[in-house]
Motif scaffolding. Structure first.
Motif: not given
Length: 207
Positions: A182-188, A192-203
């Motif tokens: 969940e990514l909260p609203r923190q910039f002008d 939206a107050d919050k949104r969900h994003i998908t990220a990827e992690v790599y080793r």
């Protein structure tokens, strides 16, 4: 070894940015994501008794997660002094027995000469801001220079880029997984107050 959920609970006290800068894409790494990344690294033997460097450490979430898993040393590097001050406060709240060295420097030109078995952990800028495209490339280049292995968080759809960069720089992607947070609203410019994003992690194991 403490469980992943226990690690996430310990990291829940880590405060985020007081005054985040959009140009640096400063977002608090969710404790659950940090715990998943660090726990995976620990299971692979990449944390305990190793030097761990957090590039673009922000307020210290990944660095402190690593510090809770018995590394030899932990270094957090960030260009912005304000989150580094918060990171020091977070270190006291987390109460790790391994102290962290907080270094103010450009993470893409980190003034470090760590041991050859160093592990890098990082949640670099995704390059979402205009003029900051492919910002994560410079972070990967630093990891390739100083690390034996790295764990990095990237925007959704980055697999081709990460694998290509690793291959061109003597690295090999050994693990990859998706994560949602969940990514909260923190910039002008956030609508939206919050949104969900998908990220990827790599080793990546570097030659």
């Amino acid at each position: 070894m403490p469980t992943k959920s226990a690690l996430a609970q310990q990291l829940g006290v880590v405060a985020g940015f007081d005054n985040p800068q959009a140009s640096l894409e400063q977002y608090r790494t969710p404790p659950e994501l940090a715990a998943h990344l660090i726990h995976t690294a620990d299971l692979q033997g990449d944390v305990q008794d190793r030097t761990v460097v957090d590039l673009g450490c922000g307020t210290g979430m990944l660095a402190l997660g690593a510090a809770l898993r018995a590394p030899t040393a932990v270094v957090g590097v960030d260009i912005d002094p304000a989150p580094l001050a918060t990171a020091r406060q977070n270190e006291r709240k987390v109460g790790s027995t391994t102290s962290v060295s907080w270094v103010r420097a450009d993470a893409t030109r980190a003034p470090l000469c760590p041991p050859s078995d160093t592990t890098v952990v990082m949640n670099p800028p995704f390059g979402a801001q205009s003029g900051n495209e492919h910002a994560d490339r410079s972070f990967l280049a630093t990891a390739a220079d100083i690390a034996a292995v790295s764990y990095s968080v990237h925007n959704e759809g980055s697999r081709e880029f990460v694998e290509s960069f690793a291959s061109d720089n003597g690295g090999d992607v050994t693990h990859a997984f998706e994560t949602e947070f969940e990514l909260p609203r923190q910039f002008d410019f956030h609508e939206a107050d919050k949104r969900h994003i998908t990220a990827e992690v790599y080793r990546i194991v570097w030659a």
